[in-house]
Design a protein around this motif. Structure first.
Motif, PDB file in Angstrom:
ATOM      1  N   ARG A 251       1.017   4.191   2.088  1.00  0.00           N
ATOM      2  CA  ARG A 251       0.477   3.007   2.762  1.00  0.00           C
ATOM      3  C   ARG A 251      -0.908   3.322   3.291  1.00  0.00           C
ATOM      4  O   ARG A 251      -1.212   4.476   3.602  1.00  0.00           O
ATOM      5  CB  ARG A 251       1.358   2.608   3.948  1.00  0.00           C
ATOM      6  CG  ARG A 251       2.663   2.046   3.491  1.00  0.00           C
ATOM      7  CD  ARG A 251       3.313   1.094   4.473  1.00  0.00           C
ATOM      8  NE  ARG A 251       4.440   0.505   3.797  1.00  0.00           N
ATOM      9  CZ  ARG A 251       4.404  -0.658   3.142  1.00  0.00           C
ATOM     10  NH1 ARG A 251       3.303  -1.392   3.144  1.00  0.00           N
ATOM     11  NH2 ARG A 251       5.472  -1.114   2.518  1.00  0.00           N
ATOM     12  N   VAL A 252      -1.713   2.278   3.418  1.00  0.00           N
ATOM     13  CA  VAL A 252      -3.032   2.472   4.006  1.00  0.00           C
ATOM     14  C   VAL A 252      -2.846   2.715   5.498  1.00  0.00           C
ATOM     15  O   VAL A 252      -2.261   1.896   6.210  1.00  0.00           O
ATOM     16  CB  VAL A 252      -3.935   1.244   3.774  1.00  0.00           C
ATOM     17  CG1 VAL A 252      -5.271   1.419   4.499  1.00  0.00           C
ATOM     18  CG2 VAL A 252      -4.162   1.027   2.281  1.00  0.00           C
ATOM     19  N   ALA A 253      -3.321   3.905   5.964  1.00  0.00           N
ATOM     20  CA  ALA A 253      -3.151   4.255   7.372  1.00  0.00           C
ATOM     21  C   ALA A 253      -4.371   3.853   8.192  1.00  0.00           C
ATOM     22  O   ALA A 253      -4.267   3.598   9.391  1.00  0.00           O
ATOM     23  CB  ALA A 253      -2.906   5.758   7.504  1.00  0.00           C
ATOM     24  N   TYR A 261      -7.713   5.677   4.186  1.00  0.00           N
ATOM     25  CA  TYR A 261      -6.730   6.761   4.180  1.00  0.00           C
ATOM     26  C   TYR A 261      -5.417   6.208   3.650  1.00  0.00           C
ATOM     27  O   TYR A 261      -4.961   5.151   4.090  1.00  0.00           O
ATOM     28  CB  TYR A 261      -6.487   7.274   5.599  1.00  0.00           C
ATOM     29  CG  TYR A 261      -7.579   8.179   6.109  1.00  0.00           C
ATOM     30  CD1 TYR A 261      -7.577   9.537   5.794  1.00  0.00           C
ATOM     31  CD2 TYR A 261      -8.593   7.678   6.917  1.00  0.00           C
ATOM     32  CE1 TYR A 261      -8.582  10.373   6.267  1.00  0.00           C
ATOM     33  CE2 TYR A 261      -9.598   8.508   7.393  1.00  0.00           C
ATOM     34  CZ  TYR A 261      -9.582   9.864   7.060  1.00  0.00           C
ATOM     35  OH  TYR A 261     -10.571  10.681   7.521  1.00  0.00           O
ATOM     36  N   VAL A 262      -4.815   6.933   2.694  1.00  0.00           N
ATOM     37  CA  VAL A 262      -3.481   6.569   2.223  1.00  0.00           C
ATOM     38  C   VAL A 262      -2.540   7.662   2.687  1.00  0.00           C
ATOM     39  O   VAL A 262      -2.783   8.854   2.471  1.00  0.00           O
ATOM     40  CB  VAL A 262      -3.440   6.447   0.688  1.00  0.00           C
ATOM     41  CG1 VAL A 262      -2.016   6.182   0.199  1.00  0.00           C
ATOM     42  CG2 VAL A 262      -4.366   5.328   0.217  1.00  0.00           C
ATOM     43  N   LEU A 277      -8.365  -2.936   0.420  1.00  0.00           N
ATOM     44  CA  LEU A 277      -7.034  -3.000   1.048  1.00  0.00           C
ATOM     45  C   LEU A 277      -7.160  -2.925   2.572  1.00  0.00           C
ATOM     46  O   LEU A 277      -8.168  -2.456   3.110  1.00  0.00           O
ATOM     47  CB  LEU A 277      -6.155  -1.848   0.544  1.00  0.00           C
ATOM     48  CG  LEU A 277      -5.844  -1.826  -0.953  1.00  0.00           C
ATOM     49  CD1 LEU A 277      -4.796  -0.769  -1.267  1.00  0.00           C
ATOM     50  CD2 LEU A 277      -5.362  -3.187  -1.441  1.00  0.00           C
ATOM     51  N   LYS A 278      -6.099  -3.402   3.256  1.00  0.00           N
ATOM     52  CA  LYS A 278      -6.081  -3.413   4.730  1.00  0.00           C
ATOM     53  C   LYS A 278      -5.035  -2.419   5.233  1.00  0.00           C
ATOM     54  O   LYS A 278      -4.101  -2.076   4.497  1.00  0.00           O
ATOM     55  CB  LYS A 278      -5.683  -4.806   5.226  1.00  0.00           C
ATOM     56  CG  LYS A 278      -6.522  -5.933   4.664  1.00  0.00           C
ATOM     57  CD  LYS A 278      -7.568  -6.375   5.667  1.00  0.00           C
ATOM     58  CE  LYS A 278      -8.408  -7.528   5.176  1.00  0.00           C
ATOM     59  NZ  LYS A 278      -8.983  -7.372   3.822  1.00  0.00           N
ATOM     60  N   THR A 279      -5.179  -2.009   6.473  1.00  0.00           N
ATOM     61  CA  THR A 279      -4.207  -1.096   7.085  1.00  0.00           C
ATOM     62  C   THR A 279      -2.798  -1.659   6.928  1.00  0.00           C
ATOM     63  O   THR A 279      -2.577  -2.849   7.166  1.00  0.00           O
ATOM     64  CB  THR A 279      -4.542  -0.911   8.582  1.00  0.00           C
ATOM     65  OG1 THR A 279      -5.886  -0.454   8.666  1.00  0.00           O
ATOM     66  CG2 THR A 279      -3.618   0.102   9.243  1.00  0.00           C
ATOM     67  N   VAL A 359      -8.538   4.176  -4.192  1.00  0.00           N
ATOM     68  CA  VAL A 359      -7.394   3.574  -3.514  1.00  0.00           C
ATOM     69  C   VAL A 359      -7.209   2.170  -4.080  1.00  0.00           C
ATOM     70  O   VAL A 359      -8.149   1.375  -4.122  1.00  0.00           O
ATOM     71  CB  VAL A 359      -7.635   3.495  -1.992  1.00  0.00           C
ATOM     72  CG1 VAL A 359      -6.473   2.789  -1.300  1.00  0.00           C
ATOM     73  CG2 VAL A 359      -7.836   4.892  -1.417  1.00  0.00           C
ATOM     74  N   MET A 360      -6.018   1.899  -4.601  1.00  0.00           N
ATOM     75  CA  MET A 360      -5.724   0.582  -5.170  1.00  0.00           C
ATOM     76  C   MET A 360      -4.372   0.110  -4.663  1.00  0.00           C
ATOM     77  O   MET A 360      -3.576   0.916  -4.174  1.00  0.00           O
ATOM     78  CB  MET A 360      -5.691   0.663  -6.700  1.00  0.00           C
ATOM     79  CG  MET A 360      -7.048   0.923  -7.319  1.00  0.00           C
ATOM     80  SD  MET A 360      -6.959   0.860  -9.121  1.00  0.00           S
ATOM     81  CE  MET A 360      -8.650   0.423  -9.504  1.00  0.00           C
ATOM     82  N   ALA A 361      -4.127  -1.194  -4.829  1.00  0.00           N
ATOM     83  CA  ALA A 361      -2.828  -1.735  -4.421  1.00  0.00           C
ATOM     84  C   ALA A 361      -1.735  -1.048  -5.217  1.00  0.00           C
ATOM     85  O   ALA A 361      -1.890  -0.790  -6.409  1.00  0.00           O
ATOM     86  CB  ALA A 361      -2.799  -3.234  -4.683  1.00  0.00           C
ATOM     87  N   ASP A 362      -0.623  -0.733  -4.570  1.00  0.00           N
ATOM     88  CA  ASP A 362       0.493  -0.094  -5.265  1.00  0.00           C
ATOM     89  C   ASP A 362       0.997  -1.059  -6.332  1.00  0.00           C
ATOM     90  O   ASP A 362       1.222  -2.241  -6.050  1.00  0.00           O
ATOM     91  CB  ASP A 362       1.614   0.218  -4.268  1.00  0.00           C
ATOM     92  CG  ASP A 362       2.668   1.112  -4.908  1.00  0.00           C
ATOM     93  OD1 ASP A 362       2.335   1.812  -5.876  1.00  0.00           O
ATOM     94  OD2 ASP A 362       3.811   1.103  -4.438  1.00  0.00           O
ATOM     95  N   ASP A 363       1.122  -0.577  -7.558  1.00  0.00           N
ATOM     96  CA  ASP A 363       1.482  -1.463  -8.667  1.00  0.00           C
ATOM     97  C   ASP A 363       2.334  -0.686  -9.671  1.00  0.00           C
ATOM     98  O   ASP A 363       1.827  -0.121 -10.633  1.00  0.00           O
ATOM     99  CB  ASP A 363       0.186  -1.982  -9.321  1.00  0.00           C
ATOM    100  CG  ASP A 363       0.455  -3.090 -10.329  1.00  0.00           C
ATOM    101  OD1 ASP A 363       1.602  -3.179 -10.822  1.00  0.00           O
ATOM    102  OD2 ASP A 363      -0.482  -3.851 -10.611  1.00  0.00           O
TER     103      ASP A 363
END
Ligand SMILES: Nc1ncnc2c1ncn2[C@@H]1O[C@H](COP(=O)(O)OP(=O)(O)OP(=O)(O)O)[C@@H](O)[C@H]1O
Ligand SMILES: [Mg+2]
Length: 374
Positions: A251-253, A261-262, A277-279, A359-363
């Motif tokens: 997750r984005v921290a 940061y992931v 992406l957002k936290t 960093v990309m959306a989890d897919d």
């Protein structure tokens, strides 16, 4: 030869083109412009719609909707043989009982060109594909690469403005394929004909093309030059289908400027937040094996993983290392083979620069379509 040189490439434009077979969408609504004289590749996994798209351009398949223009003129009403296109099919077949020159001249006979002229043109085309002196052989007397060049000569005989090639090298072994890449590229440059080249071999698409399109499940996900596609992939599918990636899910921290940061089971890593992406968003951080290294002293890169080396594979110029951190998934490193000794079963610090991580959306769907192990 003069005729060949004047056979200039033309542009190809797809406007809102879609193909539905019995309720199954093979090609989703597609807009695409291929420039005149461009070497343009379409790259994608099996079944993603590459051949269908090419058949629509060359007129062997009528699109369900949309329009095709070649050289700025609509061609939808024209049958394949009236379009300024030629196609080399996926399972190319030369006529085994005809000589090489008769194979090349096949399309000319249909145009009412006399035998003498056919032979002259065939000889010119053989010179173009560097097969002088082979006119009277049968296809079976040629090597695989030579047969492919005859197929190219045959397609060029009718002086197309656009040549559609559907995986023409897939039957050849690796060495020959690499040689033919250069040959095809040279032929394309020499004639100025627009090439639309289908492949599922990324090395081919990246090395030969002026630009390429990456296709997934009937949709073009990105169009660009090789460096755009490889270094600035627009989607998780493109990122993981083209080249290899180490994938860290989490997750984005925290978001900081253009970086994020992931945080996941492997640790907390910083990478370029290319999709904004957002936290709290489910995310994956991708870094290529050749951008990942072993850290022995010296300044530490932005991201570090404590791992255990499980395997090393020497691949000539490269040393591939498979390691494991706290997660299930192995971490792969491609290092230049500089003669170093790497112990297996030893612990290691793996590092990579924040700038090299995306960093990309989890897919999960994109990863599985790109056949990245989950
Ligand atoms: N005439 C047809 N009727 C029904 N379905 C079809 C037809 N032609 C293609 N399809 C389907 O459309 C999809 C795309 O097919 P296409 O041949 O364009 O794929 P491709 O990207 O060229 O794959 P490959 O790399 O395996 O050659 C596939 O799911 C295929 O089964
Ligand atoms: Mg195909």
């Amino acid at each position: 030869m003069s005729d060949l040189k004047s056979a200039r490439g033309q542009s190809v434009r797809l406007k809102d083109v879609a193909m539905v077979f019995d309720g199954f969408t093979a090609v989703q609504s597609t807009d695409l412009t291929i420039e005149a004289g461009e070497f343009f590749s379409i790259l994608g996994p099996s079944g993603c719609g590459k051949t269908t798209l090419l058949r629509i351009v060359s007129g062997f398949q009528a699109a369900t909707s949309g329009a095709v223009e070649i050289g700025g003129r609509p061609v939808d009403h024209l049958a394949a043989n009236r379009r300024p296109t030629a196609m080399i099919f996926q399972n190319l077949a030369l006529f085994p009982l005809m000589s090489v020159w008769e194979n090349i001249a096949f399309g000319l006979a249909a145009r009412g060109i006399g035998k003498r002229e056919q032979r002259t043109r065939a000889e010119e085309l053989l010179a173009l594909v560097a097969l002088e002196g082979q006119a009277d052989k049968r296809p079976a007397q040629l090597s695989g690469g030579q047969r492919q060049r005859v197929a190219v000569a045959r397609a060029l005989a009718v002086e197309p403005s656009v040549l559609c090639l559907d995986e023409p090298l897939s039957a050849l072994d690796l060495k020959l394929r690499q040689h033919m890449r250069a040959e095809l590229r040279a032929i394309q440059k020499r004639t100025g004909v627009t090439f639309i080249y289908i492949t599922h071999d990324q090395g081919e698409a990246l090395s030969m093309s002026d630009r390429l399109a990456v296709m997934n499940a009937g949709r073009i996900e990105q169009v660009g030059a090789a460096s755009d596609i490889y270094d600035r992939p627009a989607t998780p599918f493109v990122a993981s289908f083209v080249g290899e990636q180490n994938v860290f899910r989490g997750r984005v921290a925290e978001v900081r400027d253009n970086m994020a940061y992931v945080e996941g089971i492997e640790g907390r890593f910083l990478g370029r937040n290319v999709s904004g992406l957002k936290t709290g968003d489910a995310a994956m951080l991708l870094v290529r094996p050749e951008r990942t290294g072993l850290v022995n002293g010296g300044p530490a890169p932005g991201n570090l993983i404590e791992a255990r080396i499980e395997r090393r594979e020497l691949e000539g110029p490269y040393l591939n290392i498979v390691a494991r951190g706290r997660g299930e998934r192995s971490i792969v490193l491609h290092l230049a083979n500089d003669g170093r000794v790497v112990d297996t079963n030893g612990s290691a610090r793996i590092g990579f620069a924040c700038e090299d991580a995306l960093v990309m959306a989890d897919d999960a769907e994109a990863l599985s379509a790109a056949q990245v192990d989950d």
